[in-house]
Design a protein around this motif. Structure first.
Motif, short mmCIF file in Angstrom:
data_model
loop_
_atom_site.label_atom_id
_atom_site.label_comp_id
_atom_site.label_asym_id
_atom_site.label_seq_id
_atom_site.Cartn_x
_atom_site.Cartn_y
_atom_site.Cartn_z
N SER A 55 16.80 42.44 2.04
CA SER A 55 17.09 41.25 1.21
C SER A 55 15.77 40.67 0.73
O SER A 55 14.70 40.97 1.25
N THR A 84 14.09 36.81 -0.77
CA THR A 84 14.28 35.36 -0.89
C THR A 84 13.13 34.77 -1.69
O THR A 84 12.09 35.39 -1.87
N PRO A 117 12.06 31.58 -5.01
CA PRO A 117 12.43 31.17 -6.37
C PRO A 117 12.55 32.38 -7.28
O PRO A 117 11.65 33.21 -7.35
N ALA A 163 15.11 34.44 -6.81
CA ALA A 163 16.04 35.31 -6.10
C ALA A 163 17.22 34.47 -5.63
O ALA A 163 18.25 34.39 -6.30
N ASP A 164 17.06 33.81 -4.46
CA ASP A 164 18.14 32.98 -3.95
C ASP A 164 17.87 31.50 -4.18
O ASP A 164 18.66 30.66 -3.75
N GLN A 165 16.75 31.18 -4.83
CA GLN A 165 16.43 29.81 -5.17
C GLN A 165 16.29 29.68 -6.68
O GLN A 165 15.99 30.66 -7.37
N PRO A 166 16.54 28.47 -7.23
CA PRO A 166 16.46 28.31 -8.70
C PRO A 166 15.08 28.72 -9.23
O PRO A 166 14.06 28.39 -8.62
N THR A 173 17.96 31.22 -9.90
CA THR A 173 18.51 32.30 -9.08
C THR A 173 18.94 33.46 -9.95
O THR A 173 19.22 33.32 -11.15
N GLY A 174 19.01 34.65 -9.28
CA GLY A 174 19.57 35.84 -9.92
C GLY A 174 18.64 36.58 -10.84
O GLY A 174 19.07 37.53 -11.50
N ILE A 180 16.96 40.95 -7.93
CA ILE A 180 17.97 41.38 -6.97
C ILE A 180 17.43 42.60 -6.23
O ILE A 180 16.49 43.27 -6.70
N LEU A 225 8.01 36.04 -3.90
CA LEU A 225 9.21 36.42 -3.16
C LEU A 225 8.82 36.91 -1.77
O LEU A 225 7.64 37.21 -1.50
#
Length: 885
Positions: free
Chosen positions: A174, A176, A178, A180-183, A185-186, A189, A213
């Motif tokens: 995984s 994590t 900004p 990735a899973d923080q604004p 987001t997306g 990946i 990241l």
């Protein structure tokens, strides 16, 4: 950008850098504070404290965490940049060194050509029974560079994360942070099985320049099997933004006559692209200049800073006041092929300097002025100046350089026209100066600019003619002082007071004199020769003389065109003579009739002054002899004396005491003044107690007779008024009751009020239904002499008396009771009897009614007609119109 690392391998302690030279590829544009490399160093025991250093500290700095930073912004050249990184043990002072070569990365040619690298987690640290521990290998991942605005396809693979334990364990990956899973987001990946990290959409460096990241590896139970790995993704800038000027129009100024190289202004443009890359590196240039005179290239611009400077001479505000430049800014370091451009306008105003002196429009100016006039503009000087109006370089200042030694003229500047106004400030006498020739210079408020060949000032002459006018004559001297003794008789020649005429070039006759002011009317002046004589005796003691000085004003007039006149003041200083005798002050005094210490203080008053005044001599006259017998006088000072009684007792009254007073003049002047002394009885305090007797004793016979006559006349008037009032009362009492109907008080009805509803509604005071008090008592009338309508002499009947404040409802009962009492009254005659309700005789507001009494003595009357008179007479009709009842 591979890391530099130190390892401990094969269970043996080995410290130091594994290589002597390390090469790294970095961006061509390096800016201050940018991280370049990561230096990893681990000692075998894990407790060593290492200090890092750089051989080029002004360019590169190594932090305590081993990160190498750029100290300043610069561009890497094609040749590698070398420097040395050192590591020193703080305890043992042992030191290691490594040479680092930085090579600029080649130009990016496409995302598909970038090599995908694998990032491998180091093997896990494990424990050993031996005292030595095997350290796991710590990797520091270099940043990943990703171009902005990539066209995909998406998702686009970047790098694969893999653990060296994936062979024995089933792992899940995984990411994590900004992006990735923080604004926002997306954006990034990761495939949890394969560990493939991908980007899902194009990036914009102008929004986010880099992403930080962290990659994680866990087993199927969620247990962490590897330490997280930091991944830095830098967004590589693309030239997707044009330069933008901060202002579309730039305004600047430059003085005229500026030399080449003079700074004018700075224009500035910004580019949203990376300023440290070619995409954001701007270059400026001038596209056009308007107007193109005197040279098409009057200005140039620094292509990097945007500074505009002059490159040619010849800036002249009087020829060209403003230049307009079109400025272009281009990125990619000004590359005309690949760079993006934008333009702005620079407006340059040529400011004025004093490069043109004022110049007179004529060499000679003319003017004229009447004599004795001031604050008059006599000439108007005009100049021209090519500099900008209403500036210090245009404003003119005038000064006289000759022709006015006495300072009779001044030159003021008109702020609107810049003209010089020659003005007279001191009066000019035609008889002394008939013409002036002035030399005038004009210059600006600020000096001329350097290098100007013109003279700094301009000169001209001003010719001024003085006009002769008729001037006023003047007395000499003015004022004129004359000393003269008072008492000069009328008709005496006092002095001669003449004037002079300043006009020597005008044909005029002699002057004529007249009197203008003579408060006491003592003087007259001869109209031809100015001789002054007296018309009355001069008196120093006059009210018109102040401090021995008498002022008179005279007028001298000529016959010029127009006629002029002048005034002169004659001051007569009057010398005192002994023409006034002294007098006593006060004129009246009071003393006691007995010989007591009760003296009278008197003062001598003399209008004259020293030496014709005090000290004074006081004495009593020889006649009458009673004066010196009763009184005595003693001088206590030069102006004061005391008068007192000589005898023990003097009867109270008012006495005239003559006192002879003599002054000290030469010859002496004396007079006898009478002092009225009131002699009275005094109390212990010396105050009079019989003032009334003194006043009576002091009154003359005529005054007493006049007072008595007034009293007698007042008494006679009072007595006449009393007699008149008594006579009037007797006349009123002597009137007969049966008189003329107009004067008969019984035959008049007074209407008090009308409130409708008949008599029951009237609140009458029926106690008034009796004979008035004015009727004389029966006892004083002779027996047998009575009128037929008067009641006989019997005892008074007891009629009911109604309350003073009756109730409205008992009026009927009261009238019935009164009727019964009247019927039973033995004194009531059986004939028409008169009842007086109130006095309503002559002058009453009520109209006259026919008498209620019969004209016959004792005849019967018919009252039935009362029924026709309305409701107001209903009671009366019931009482008297009832027939036998």
């Amino acid at each position: 950008q591979a890391p530099i690392k130190a390892t401990c391998e094969d269970m043996s302690c080995k410290t130091g850098f594994p290589e002597d030279v390390h090469s790294a590829v970095v961006s061509r544009s390096v800016h201050g504070g940018q991280p370049l490399l990561n230096v990893g160093f681990r000692s075998c025991d894990g407790n060593k404290k290492i200090h890092f250093g750089s051989s080029e500290p002004e360019d590169f700095r190594v932090g305590e965490d081993g990160v190498v930073y750029a100290e300043r912004s610069f561009q890497l050249s094609a040749e590698p940049t070398e420097f040395v990184v050192s590591a020193q043990d703080k305890e043992t002072q042992e030191e290691w060194q490594m040479k680092v070569k930085l090579t600029p990365e080649p130009a990016f040619t496409g995302a598909s050509e970038k090599k995908i690298e694998d990032i491998v987690f180091p093997w896990q640290q494990y424990k050993h029974s031996s005292p030595l521990k095997r350290q796991k290998r710590d990797w520091v991942i270099p940043p990943i560079n990703l171009p902005e605005n990539s066209r995909g396809p998406f998702p686009q693979e970047l790098v694969r994360i893999r653990s060296d334990r994936d062979k024995s364990l089933s792992l899940r990956y995984s990411v994590t942070g900004p992006g990735a899973d923080q604004p926002p987001t997306g954006i990034f990946i990761i495939n949890p099985i394969s560990g493939q990290l991908s980007v899902t959409k194009p990036l914009d460096r102008e929004q986010i320049a880099s992403f930080h990241l962290r990659a994680h590896a866990v087993d199927v139970n969620g247990n962490q099997v590897e330490n997280p790995i930091d991944i830095v993704i830098n967004v590589i800038d693309m030239n997707d933004n044009r330069p933008e000027f901060l202002h579309q129009v730039w305004n600047g100024t430059v003085p005229e006559g500026s030399k080449p190289g003079t700074y004018v202004m700075t224009v500035t443009a910004i580019d949203a692209d990376d300023p440290n890359a070619q995409n954001g590196m701007l270059r400026y240039r001038i596209l056009s200049q308007a107007p193109s005179s005197p040279s098409p290239n009057m200005f140039t611009i620094n292509n990097e800073t945007g500074d505009i400077i002059t490159v040619a001479a010849g800036l002249d505000r009087e020829k060209v006041q403003q230049y307009t430049l079109i400025i272009q800014a281009t990125d990619m370091e000004g590359n005309p092929t690949y760079g993006l451009s934008n333009t702005a306008t620079a407006v340059i105003t040529v400011t004025d300097v004093n490069d043109n002196p004022p110049e007179f429009t004529a060499m000679t100016f003319y003017g004229e002025v009447p004599e004795n006039r001031v604050d008059v503009i006599v000439a108007n000087l005009t100049v021209t100046d090519k500099d900008q109006p209403h500036t210090p370089a245009w404003n003119a200042m005038y000064r006289m350089t000759g022709g006015d030694p006495t300072g009779r003229f001044t030159i003021l500047t008109d702020p609107n026209s810049n003209d010089g106004l020659v003005t007279v400030v001191k009066p000019i006498d035609f008889e002394t100066n008939r013409m002036f020739v002035l030399t005038v210079a004009a210059e600006n408020q600020v000096p001329l600019a350097k290098g100007i060949q013109h003279p700094p000032q301009s000169t001209a002459t001003v010719s001024i003619t003085v006009i002769d006018v008729n001037e006023s004559p003047y007395f000499v001297p003015n004022p004129k002082l004359v000393r003269q003794e008072e008492g000069l008789l009328a008709g005496s020649m006092l002095t001669t007071f003449t004037a002079q005429d300043p006009d020597r070039y005008m044909q005029q006759t002699s002057l004529r004199y007249s009197k203008l002011s003579d408060p006491a009317n003592w003087l007259k002046i001869d109209p031809i020769n100015g001789q002054i004589t007296t018309t009355a005796v001069l008196d120093r003691e006059s009210i018109y003389v102040q401090n021995n000085m008498y002022n008179a004003t005279f007028l001298a007039s000529d016959n010029g065109i127009p006629p002029m006149s002048g005034t002169g003041t004659l001051q007569i200083y009057l010398l005192d003579i002994n023409d006034n005798a002294p007098q006593v002050n006060p004129k009246e005094a009071t003393t006691c009739e007995t010989l007591q210490p009760n003296t009278i203080n008197i003062t001598a008053v003399d209008p004259d002054i020293d030496p014709n005044a005090g000290p004074f001599a006081f004495e009593l006259p020889d006649t009458p002899a009673s004066i010196k017998r009763n009184w005595t006088i003693v001088r206590i000072s030069g102006d004061h004396a005391q008068l007192s009684l000589r005898i023990r007792f003097l009867e109270a009254g008012i006495y005239d005491v003559p006192i002879v007073i003599t002054d000290s003049g030469n010859p002496h002047a004396s007079s006898t003044s009478v002092l009225k002394v009131k002699v009275c009885q005094c109390d212990i305090n010396g105050d009079c107690t019989d003032v009334d007797r003194i006043v009576g004793a002091g009154l003359g016979t005529g005054a007493i007779i006049a007072i008595l006559l007034c009293i007698i006349i007042l008494l006679i008037l009072v007595l006449m008024f009393v007699v008149w009032m008594k006579r009037r009362d007797k006349e009123r009492q002597a009137k007969q009751l049966l008189i003329d109907p107009e004067d008969d008080v019984r035959d008049n009805i007074l209407k008090y009020d009308e409130e409708g509803g008949g008599e029951e509604d009237q609140d009458y005071d029926l106690s008034q239904l009796q004979q008035p008090d004015t009727v004389e008592p029966d006892a004083i009338k002779p027996v047998g002499i009575r009128r037929l309508d008067e009641r006989p002499i019997h005892a008074e009947p007891q009629y009911p008396v109604r309350s003073a404040a009756p109730h409205p409802g008992d009026i009927g009962d009261f009238i019935n009771e009164g009727l019964k009492a009247a019927d039973n009254d033995p004194t009531a005659p059986p004939y028409d009897s008169l009842l007086v309700f109130d006095y309503e005789g002559s002058g009453s507001t009520a109209g006259s009614l026919s008498s209620l009494n019969s004209s016959s003595s004792g005849g019967e009357q018919d009252y039935d007609y009362l029924n026709d008179w309305g409701p107001r007479f209903k009671k009366l009709a019931d009482m008297y119109g009832g027939g036998d009842d």
